[in-house]
Design a protein around this motif. Sequence first.
Motif, short mmCIF file in Angstrom:
data_model
loop_
_atom_site.label_atom_id
_atom_site.label_comp_id
_atom_site.label_asym_id
_atom_site.label_seq_id
_atom_site.Cartn_x
_atom_site.Cartn_y
_atom_site.Cartn_z
N ALA A 165 2.16 -77.56 45.53
CA ALA A 165 2.04 -78.99 45.28
C ALA A 165 2.52 -79.77 46.51
CB ALA A 165 2.85 -79.39 44.06
N VAL A 166 1.87 -80.88 46.75
CA VAL A 166 2.26 -81.74 47.86
C VAL A 166 3.44 -82.59 47.43
CG1 VAL A 166 1.48 -83.47 49.50
CG2 VAL A 166 -0.13 -81.79 48.60
N GLU A 167 4.43 -82.64 48.27
CA GLU A 167 5.61 -83.42 47.92
C GLU A 167 5.33 -84.91 48.14
OE1 GLU A 167 8.89 -81.97 50.11
OE2 GLU A 167 8.80 -79.95 49.24
N ASP A 168 5.22 -85.63 47.05
CA ASP A 168 5.00 -87.07 47.10
C ASP A 168 6.16 -87.79 46.41
OD1 ASP A 168 2.58 -86.74 48.36
OD2 ASP A 168 1.48 -86.56 46.49
N THR A 169 7.36 -87.27 46.61
CA THR A 169 8.51 -87.82 45.90
C THR A 169 8.83 -89.25 46.36
OG1 THR A 169 9.93 -86.77 47.55
CG2 THR A 169 9.53 -85.56 45.52
N GLU A 170 8.44 -89.57 47.60
CA GLU A 170 8.76 -90.90 48.10
C GLU A 170 7.77 -91.95 47.61
OE1 GLU A 170 8.92 -90.63 52.28
OE2 GLU A 170 10.62 -89.24 52.35
N MET A 171 6.71 -91.53 46.96
CA MET A 171 5.67 -92.46 46.52
C MET A 171 5.75 -92.65 45.01
SD MET A 171 2.45 -91.15 48.80
CE MET A 171 1.40 -92.35 47.99
N THR A 172 5.61 -93.86 44.58
CA THR A 172 5.56 -94.17 43.16
C THR A 172 4.12 -94.06 42.67
OG1 THR A 172 5.23 -96.53 43.55
CG2 THR A 172 7.51 -95.72 43.41
N ASP A 173 3.95 -94.11 41.36
CA ASP A 173 2.60 -94.05 40.79
C ASP A 173 1.75 -95.23 41.24
OD1 ASP A 173 3.33 -91.75 39.52
OD2 ASP A 173 3.81 -92.74 37.61
N ILE A 174 2.38 -96.38 41.40
CA ILE A 174 1.63 -97.57 41.83
C ILE A 174 1.16 -97.39 43.26
CG2 ILE A 174 1.82 -100.04 42.27
CD1 ILE A 174 3.82 -100.23 40.01
N GLU A 175 2.03 -96.85 44.12
CA GLU A 175 1.64 -96.62 45.51
C GLU A 175 0.52 -95.58 45.62
OE1 GLU A 175 5.86 -97.53 47.82
OE2 GLU A 175 5.40 -95.52 47.08
N MET A 176 0.60 -94.54 44.78
CA MET A 176 -0.45 -93.53 44.80
C MET A 176 -1.78 -94.11 44.34
SD MET A 176 -1.54 -90.52 45.40
CE MET A 176 -0.02 -89.67 45.80
N SER A 177 -1.76 -94.89 43.30
CA SER A 177 -2.99 -95.53 42.80
C SER A 177 -3.57 -96.46 43.85
CB SER A 177 -2.70 -96.30 41.52
OG SER A 177 -2.22 -95.44 40.51
N SER A 178 -2.69 -97.13 44.58
CA SER A 178 -3.15 -98.04 45.64
C SER A 178 -3.84 -97.26 46.75
CB SER A 178 -1.97 -98.83 46.19
OG SER A 178 -2.38 -99.65 47.26
N MET A 179 -3.28 -96.10 47.12
CA MET A 179 -3.89 -95.27 48.16
C MET A 179 -5.25 -94.75 47.71
SD MET A 179 -1.11 -92.91 50.13
CE MET A 179 -0.14 -93.59 51.46
N ILE A 180 -5.35 -94.34 46.46
CA ILE A 180 -6.62 -93.82 45.94
C ILE A 180 -7.69 -94.91 45.98
CG2 ILE A 180 -7.77 -92.92 43.89
CD1 ILE A 180 -5.16 -91.48 43.20
N GLU A 181 -7.32 -96.11 45.58
CA GLU A 181 -8.28 -97.23 45.61
C GLU A 181 -8.67 -97.56 47.05
OE1 GLU A 181 -9.81 -98.91 43.12
OE2 GLU A 181 -9.00 -97.31 41.88
N GLU A 182 -7.71 -97.51 47.96
CA GLU A 182 -8.01 -97.79 49.37
C GLU A 182 -8.96 -96.76 49.94
OE1 GLU A 182 -5.64 -98.33 53.64
OE2 GLU A 182 -4.53 -98.02 51.76
N LEU A 183 -8.75 -95.50 49.59
CA LEU A 183 -9.64 -94.44 50.08
C LEU A 183 -11.04 -94.59 49.51
CD1 LEU A 183 -9.89 -91.74 51.65
CD2 LEU A 183 -9.27 -90.57 49.54
N LYS A 184 -11.12 -95.11 48.31
CA LYS A 184 -12.42 -95.23 47.63
C LYS A 184 -13.29 -96.32 48.24
CE LYS A 184 -14.26 -95.26 42.93
NZ LYS A 184 -13.90 -95.29 41.48
N PHE A 185 -12.66 -97.38 48.75
CA PHE A 185 -13.44 -98.55 49.20
C PHE A 185 -13.32 -98.81 50.70
CE2 PHE A 185 -12.43 -99.38 44.71
CZ PHE A 185 -13.71 -99.51 44.21
N THR A 186 -12.62 -97.96 51.45
CA THR A 186 -12.50 -98.15 52.89
C THR A 186 -13.73 -97.58 53.61
OG1 THR A 186 -10.09 -98.02 52.77
CG2 THR A 186 -11.10 -97.66 54.93
N THR A 187 -14.22 -98.31 54.58
CA THR A 187 -15.37 -97.85 55.36
C THR A 187 -14.90 -96.83 56.40
OG1 THR A 187 -16.43 -100.00 55.11
CG2 THR A 187 -17.28 -98.55 56.84
N PRO A 188 -15.51 -95.65 56.44
CA PRO A 188 -15.07 -94.61 57.39
C PRO A 188 -15.54 -94.90 58.82
CG PRO A 188 -16.92 -93.81 56.09
CD PRO A 188 -16.57 -95.16 55.53
N THR A 189 -14.81 -95.73 59.53
CA THR A 189 -15.11 -96.04 60.92
C THR A 189 -14.10 -95.35 61.83
OG1 THR A 189 -13.73 -98.03 60.85
CG2 THR A 189 -16.06 -98.28 60.27
#
Length: 459
Positions: free
Chosen positions: A221-245
């Motif tokens: 498992a990847v250690e994501d202890t420093e990240m909260t659930d809100i921060e993880m959800s924010s990263m997932i949303e950012e990855l979903k809608f960011t343009t790969p430039t």
Amino acid sequence: MFLSLDDTDFSRIKLPTRLVKTIKKIQHEIISKRVNFPDDMNEYILEDFQIEANCLTDTKEQIYTIEETLEQQNEEQLEQLEENSRESSFNNSLCLELGIDIERTEEGKCILEKLKQNEKPNDTTIKKITHILCNYLKDAYSVRPTTYHKNLIAQTLVAKYPALASTVSVVPHALWFYENGRGEGRHAGKLHYHMEYLAKQSDQRVIRRESLKSKPKEVEAVEDTEMTDIEMSSMIEELKFTTPTTANKARIVHILEKTYNHRDTFRKNNDFASYLENFPPASAYNGQMIALDFARMFGSTDFQNKWTGWQNRILAGFNHLFEELDDDFIRCLAIVRAKNPSRGSKRIREDKDANRNPLHGIISWVGEDDPISTNNCIPLLVVKGSMLQGDGECFLTWKNNIMPVDSITLGFEKLCQSFDVFSVDCAATDKQFYLFFKAVIFGAGKLTTTGEKFARSLK
């Protein structure tokens, strides 16, 4: 006590059928004659019983006497005694008996002389040694010897003759017997395969044991202890809608590293195709996401440098094959595929594309203006350009997903990694082909007997 034995007792102490019949015969004679025996009746009966039992059996191993069997009431203790007896006699006589069996023929003497001189054996010699060892196992332990004995004889052989050791596997005796070589409870090696063949040819009854259930692959498992659930959800949303430039590459790669566990849920549910469709950056940057996940699962490997040495050896060892191909990389892949066939792949193919393309089903060539097909359920490398040339545009395709890559070499690296990352099986006819690269180049799998034979031919 002797007369009271019945079928329940025979089943509990697991006596051979011949001994059971002999006991029942003696019991019947005693009851029918109504003979009065002295107090030490057991010794009197055992003496007659052993004489008759010795006439009925022709096995090499010693038979427990009835007195010892009656005293042994614990089933596990009885099996342990039998196993210890076999192991002791095997360890004491293996080298001697093996040497005698081989030296009885002139052919065997020649084999021993070559091995003592540490000469590299060819395929014919390896086949002869396999038959000699399997005949020894068959005579000593029947056509279905235990895993322990097959493993022990393989270790002893390699320890005495280093020239017979595996050249590419971390297990020196993997060529002869590789415990769990094809998965838990599924072994590999020349001794194992030939003993399976001898068992099928024999008329002895088969004891079907309960197969071991394969354990799920444990992923760190990847250690994501420093990240909260809100921060993880924010990263997932950012990855979903960011343009790969190019400007966003560093940020996207960072998010991909942090969201490994999120992708792993799609992988375990066999739904990774939907992840690629919903997260466009995952298909960008020359398959960067595939490299990250594969390194997390198996460790990182420098494919380019490691493959260069093997490519030179393959081209030098099989310079007579596929001479019509100009591209060394494509020619080398064709040689590896031809020398690592899977079951059924030797049959003549009627497909015209398969006859024109020796890498059909692995790499496909299309015209520069032709559309790329996305209906394949197995990952495929597509090259736009001339047939069997590697200088065109390359794309890794799977279902509705198209992943552009810079070169055919990089594309093939990502193709090999994609089967584990996408959690999808390759074509059955190409299983040995991909296993060779996974074991030898990526160091992430166990080399099969077919791959071992091919690797030895390049030394």
